[in-house]
Design an enzyme around this catalytic site. Structure first.
Site, PDB file in Angstrom:
ATOM      1  N   ARG A  77       8.321   5.327 -60.761  1.00 44.80           N
ATOM      2  CA  ARG A  77       8.069   4.540 -59.550  1.00 44.80           C
ATOM      3  C   ARG A  77       6.810   3.688 -59.643  1.00 44.80           C
ATOM      4  O   ARG A  77       5.789   4.146 -60.143  1.00 44.80           O
ATOM      5  CB  ARG A  77       7.964   5.469 -58.341  1.00 44.80           C
ATOM      6  CG  ARG A  77       9.287   6.126 -58.025  1.00 44.80           C
ATOM      7  CD  ARG A  77       9.223   7.124 -56.895  1.00 44.80           C
ATOM      8  NE  ARG A  77      10.571   7.561 -56.557  1.00 44.80           N
ATOM      9  CZ  ARG A  77      11.256   8.490 -57.253  1.00 44.80           C
ATOM     10  NH1 ARG A  77      10.711   9.088 -58.291  1.00 44.80           N
ATOM     11  NH2 ARG A  77      12.495   8.806 -56.902  1.00 44.80           N
ATOM     12  N   HIS A 102      12.481   2.679 -61.866  1.00 44.94           N
ATOM     13  CA  HIS A 102      13.274   2.556 -63.098  1.00 44.94           C
ATOM     14  C   HIS A 102      13.760   1.132 -63.382  1.00 44.94           C
ATOM     15  O   HIS A 102      14.936   0.923 -63.711  1.00 44.94           O
ATOM     16  CB  HIS A 102      14.482   3.489 -63.019  1.00 44.94           C
ATOM     17  CG  HIS A 102      14.152   4.944 -63.131  1.00 44.94           C
ATOM     18  ND1 HIS A 102      13.025   5.422 -63.761  1.00 44.94           N
ATOM     19  CD2 HIS A 102      14.820   6.058 -62.689  1.00 44.94           C
ATOM     20  CE1 HIS A 102      13.016   6.746 -63.724  1.00 44.94           C
ATOM     21  NE2 HIS A 102      14.074   7.162 -63.068  1.00 44.94           N
ATOM     22  N   HIS A 173      17.138   8.247 -70.047  1.00 39.51           N
ATOM     23  CA  HIS A 173      17.352   9.108 -68.882  1.00 39.51           C
ATOM     24  C   HIS A 173      18.533  10.062 -69.077  1.00 39.51           C
ATOM     25  O   HIS A 173      19.367  10.214 -68.176  1.00 39.51           O
ATOM     26  CB  HIS A 173      17.542   8.249 -67.629  1.00 39.51           C
ATOM     27  CG  HIS A 173      17.091   8.902 -66.363  1.00 39.51           C
ATOM     28  ND1 HIS A 173      17.528  10.151 -65.979  1.00 39.51           N
ATOM     29  CD2 HIS A 173      16.229   8.495 -65.408  1.00 39.51           C
ATOM     30  CE1 HIS A 173      16.956  10.463 -64.815  1.00 39.51           C
ATOM     31  NE2 HIS A 173      16.157   9.475 -64.449  1.00 39.51           N
ATOM     32  N   SER A 174      18.583  10.730 -70.229  1.00 40.08           N
ATOM     33  CA  SER A 174      19.656  11.713 -70.436  1.00 40.08           C
ATOM     34  C   SER A 174      19.444  12.942 -69.561  1.00 40.08           C
ATOM     35  O   SER A 174      18.323  13.411 -69.400  1.00 40.08           O
ATOM     36  CB  SER A 174      19.706  12.141 -71.904  1.00 40.08           C
ATOM     37  OG  SER A 174      20.235  11.094 -72.678  1.00 40.08           O
ATOM     38  N   GLN A 280       8.383  13.438 -67.610  1.00 36.76           N
ATOM     39  CA  GLN A 280       8.887  13.712 -66.271  1.00 36.76           C
ATOM     40  C   GLN A 280       9.913  14.834 -66.396  1.00 36.76           C
ATOM     41  O   GLN A 280      10.941  14.675 -67.058  1.00 36.76           O
ATOM     42  CB  GLN A 280       9.556  12.451 -65.677  1.00 36.76           C
ATOM     43  CG  GLN A 280      10.017  12.607 -64.234  1.00 36.76           C
ATOM     44  CD  GLN A 280       8.888  12.373 -63.219  1.00 36.76           C
ATOM     45  OE1 GLN A 280       7.787  11.969 -63.586  1.00 36.76           O
ATOM     46  NE2 GLN A 280       9.154  12.644 -61.958  1.00 36.76           N
ATOM     47  N   GLU A 305      12.084  13.329 -69.453  1.00 35.86           N
ATOM     48  CA  GLU A 305      11.908  11.901 -69.718  1.00 35.86           C
ATOM     49  C   GLU A 305      10.508  11.662 -70.256  1.00 35.86           C
ATOM     50  O   GLU A 305       9.532  11.836 -69.525  1.00 35.86           O
ATOM     51  CB  GLU A 305      12.106  11.093 -68.435  1.00 35.86           C
ATOM     52  CG  GLU A 305      13.445  11.264 -67.777  1.00 35.86           C
ATOM     53  CD  GLU A 305      13.378  11.005 -66.277  1.00 35.86           C
ATOM     54  OE1 GLU A 305      13.070   9.883 -65.859  1.00 35.86           O
ATOM     55  OE2 GLU A 305      13.620  11.951 -65.511  1.00 35.86           O
TER      56      GLU A 305
END
Ligand code: GLA
Length: 340
Positions: A77, A102, A173-174, A280, A305
């Site tokens: 963000r 994102h 972003h898996s 993350q 992430e």
């Protein structure tokens, strides 16, 4: 080793397959540079698909979860969807309340890439992101290369250049469920090599304050069941509805295990190596029954992430995420799989 174009979908998405000598294989899409399937062996030698996604690749166009995708120009963000650079204030696309998330409304996850087979089990996706795309300055050339190696690593190498100074912080972003059943990750064991985590406000924006994880539900310095403390009565867990926090990695680099996740049913261990300073850790709290290869309920998958400090562009004291004109942005993350 194998790298080949497997098919082209109705909407023109190219589906590539790469495979190592142990039978570990991945499917990768020219749309969003997405990792759509990742088959790794469980403790009995059976192949298990450990990433969330859609069976029909054309469904990624309406995905709102960022399943498997390349995220950019800046992941996470950006407060107020704006930042200032060289005396100019840039307004970014608002796609998360008042904030930018994102890469915006049509971030790197929603774009088509040109693809090239660059090695025995390696595909490179590239694209030019035009000046002012989603509000960002500069024309940026971006690429991500996915490689499977025979030590069961999926290597992700990011590169970018720009003709103007612009923020750049790419991630993938898996969503993983290492048991492959996508029932729940609460029984997964997670390790994160981080003494500190970013505090956030009600909008999930880092306040700039760092929290010492010692003695808190955020202490993953030894492998811990995700479900152990996720229900603790703590302000941040209430705000995020689970784990969705930026962990600041302790000193180390690409040769050190920075985080791991383990599925007890399958015996599959995922270890994360990265050049990035932060991770993350997100427990899929926004998942709400999306239908794909499986039905993805809340906390049925988790993300690790690798990233820079979120909102760093507005907090220059934390970390500079500004790519200089003509300079090369380069970062690497490895997801390594084994069983135990
Ligand atoms: C990231 C964020 C989450 C959420 C997901 C996408 O992981 O940290 O808050 O926005 O992406 O749903």
């Amino acid at each position: 080793m194998k790298a080949e174009l497997k098919k082209i979908t109705q909407n023109g998405i190219k589906v590539f397959e790469i495979e190592n000598d142990n039978g570990m294989r991945a499917e990768l899409l020219s749309y969003g540079a997405i990792i759509s399937k990742l088959f790794v062996k469980d403790r009995n030698g059976n192949l298990v698909d450990v990433v969330a996604g859609y069976e029909n690749e054309d469904d990624y166009a309406s995905d709102i979860c960022y399943f498997g995708a390349l995220v950019g120009r800046v992941c996470n963000r950006t407060a107020g969807a704006k930042f200032s650079l060289d005396g100019v204030t840039y307004e970014l696309a608002k796609n998360d309340g008042n904030n930018h998330l994102h890469g915006g409304v049509e971030g790197f996850n929603k774009k088509e890439y040109s693809a090239e087979i660059v090695g025995p089990a390696s595909i490179k996706f590239s694209r030019i992101s035009p000046n002012k795309e989603e509000g960002y300055p500069g024309t940026m050339t971006v690429s991500v290369t996915y490689t499977l190696t025979n030590d069961n690593a999926l290597e992700i190498a990011y590169e970018a250049t720009s003709d103007k100074r612009t923020p750049c912080a790419l991630t993938n972003h898996s969503y993983f469920n290492l048991d492959g059943d996508f029932e729940s990750v609460l029984d997964h064991e997670v390790f994160i090599d981080a003494d500190k985590m970013s505090d956030i406000d009600e909008e999930l924006i880092p306040t700039g304050k760092l929290i010492d994880v010692k003695g808190t539900p955020y202490d993953f310095r030894k492998p811990k069941r995700v479900g152990k403390d996720i229900g603790a009565d703590d302000r941040l867990l209430h705000i995020a509805n689970g784990y969705d926090f930026n962990f600041v990695l302790n000193d180390g680099g690409i040769d050190d295990v920075r985080a791991s996740a383990y599925g007890k049913k399958s015996g599959i261990l995922l270890q994360v190596f990265t050049t990035k300073p932060c991770i993350q850790f997100y427990t899929g709290n926004f998942l709400s029954g999306e239908k794909g290869k499986k039905v993805y309920k809340k906390q049925s998958a988790l993300c690790l992430e690798t990233q820079n400090f979120p909102n760093a562009v507005n907090m220059p004291s934390l970390q500079d995420v500004v790519l200089k004109a003509g300079e090369l942005y380069s970062s690497k993350t490895k997801y390594v799989f084994s069983t135990k």
